[in-house]
Enzyme design. Sequence first.
Site, PDB file in Angstrom:
ATOM      1  N   SER A   1       0.809  -1.213   0.000  1.00 50.00           N
ATOM      2  CA  SER A   1       0.000   0.000   0.000  1.00 50.00           C
ATOM      3  C   SER A   1       0.849   1.273   0.000  1.00 50.00           C
ATOM      4  O   SER A   1       1.502   1.583  -0.977  1.00 50.00           O
ATOM      5  CB  SER A   1      -0.967  -0.049   1.187  1.00 50.00           C
ATOM      6  OG  SER A   1      -1.986   0.919   1.058  1.00 50.00           O
TER       7      SER A   1
ATOM      8  N   ASP B   1       9.842   5.490 -10.511  1.00 49.32           N
ATOM      9  CA  ASP B   1       9.432   6.075 -11.792  1.00 49.32           C
ATOM     10  C   ASP B   1      10.221   7.329 -12.124  1.00 49.32           C
ATOM     11  O   ASP B   1      10.531   7.598 -13.286  1.00 49.32           O
ATOM     12  CB  ASP B   1       7.931   6.399 -11.777  1.00 49.32           C
ATOM     13  CG  ASP B   1       7.080   5.188 -12.077  1.00 49.32           C
ATOM     14  OD1 ASP B   1       7.650   4.079 -12.187  1.00 49.32           O
ATOM     15  OD2 ASP B   1       5.847   5.325 -12.202  1.00 49.32           O
TER      16      ASP B   1
ATOM     17  N   LYS C   1      -0.861  -4.243  -3.097  1.00 50.14           N
ATOM     18  CA  LYS C   1      -2.143  -3.640  -2.720  1.00 50.14           C
ATOM     19  C   LYS C   1      -2.229  -2.245  -3.340  1.00 50.14           C
ATOM     20  O   LYS C   1      -1.704  -1.285  -2.809  1.00 50.14           O
ATOM     21  CB  LYS C   1      -2.282  -3.547  -1.205  1.00 50.14           C
ATOM     22  CG  LYS C   1      -3.604  -2.935  -0.746  1.00 50.14           C
ATOM     23  CD  LYS C   1      -3.680  -2.861   0.768  1.00 50.14           C
ATOM     24  CE  LYS C   1      -4.952  -2.150   1.219  1.00 50.14           C
ATOM     25  NZ  LYS C   1      -4.947  -0.718   0.877  1.00 50.14           N
TER      26      LYS C   1
END
Length: 464
Positions: free
Chosen positions: A299, A310, A324
């Site tokens: 999460s 990224d 998740k």
Amino acid sequence: MRKTDYAFWAFVAMAGMAGLTTVLNVTRTYSATSPNAEIYKQLDLFGDVLERVRSDYVEKPDDAALIESAINGMLAGLDPHSAYLNPKNYRDMQVQTRGEFGGLGIEVTMENGIVKVVSPIDDTPAAKAGLQANDLITQLDGDSIVGLTLEQAVEKMRGPVNTPITLTIVRKGIDDPLDVKIVRDTIRINAVKARLEGEIIYAKISTFNEQTHANLVKQIDALKKKLAKPVKGYIIDLRNNPGGLLDQAINVSDDFLDQGAIVLTKGRNLEETQRSNARPGDITEGKRVLVLINGGSASASEIVAGALQDHKRALVIGTRSFGKGSVQTIIPLNQNGALRLTTARYYTPSGRSIQAKGIMPDVVIEQELPDDLKPKRPERPRGEASLRGHLKGEDAKKKEKEESGSSAYVPKEPEKDTQLQYALKLMRGEIPEPTPAPRDDTPEKAQTPAGDTKPGDPTPPATK
């Protein structure tokens, strides 16, 4: 005649308008109720069953308990993370997010009717008793928990400080169940523990509560002053971090970024899409950052790892995360507790959804298990993809096999921690840089350390 004619035509006009209004109202009523006709029929069915249970069950049931069980059943049928919080559980959740609560100190989820440990929280009774990520809790003080909801099981595990409870657990690689006695204590979650490793700052983030961002900044600033010379780099350890508050994940990501998106959340409707952006200011002043993840990273910790990955702000090391990729909103219900409802999916800045997939590290480093924890036969990794009723991810939409999670074992002794030792050696320049590879979330295309090591090897040659 003129007055009579006027009265007649006025009457006709009023009658016509009344008739038209009646028709429109009937039409509106029909159009509004017809789409809901089926749900009202089902509510009638529920009412019939409720009345039959109240009148004919062998013992007089508690009406409030019946309704609460019905609500929990409805939400459990949506996904593993939606739930009803009764007033007491809602208060407990509020205390927990503030960083202090009473209990054992474990983050848990429900899998096939059994409570599964996502991860024990550092320095709590559960961690000291040896509970591990992926342990399955089958009994509490000898009573089976099959049939209980996750909230009911958590309620039984909480209790007054200094009172004992015995958990019966099933652990991968061990044939017989284990009985673990734990004494409840006040759980004060120190969400961040940072220390110096030579000229490197190592920060372990165990959860994302209201104090996480502030504690991280405070501890890093203190260590910078203590070092009294330039910091070589930072290692952020998110292993076995089960997540927590979304805004804290955003703030922690922002600590290492100067600009760009951090996370995108998308609800059912287009207007519910939100994007969180970084603001100028990097607490590391541009120094190198390495991030550690494993199968217990879930999460909010996946939001941080995905954002830094990224933006190529950090090299992610370890094994695939839990997967998740959904956001739960707490919706207060006046004096009746609250609803924890999955309201959105989240995406990394590049648009990746990690739901039931997880974050693949840039460098795959497996942590070798002790002999007593090694499974006797290969087992599927336990992650979001293995939870019954989970939201389907992008792989399922493509009709590909879903798989997420990995080992969540981390040795207590730093010198035995293969992943940490690899990160330290890499930061110090003691081993070659990993071979660059295109960003991909498949194990086959993730980077591997220099040498002939492949994903799955417990120890790369460079760390020996």
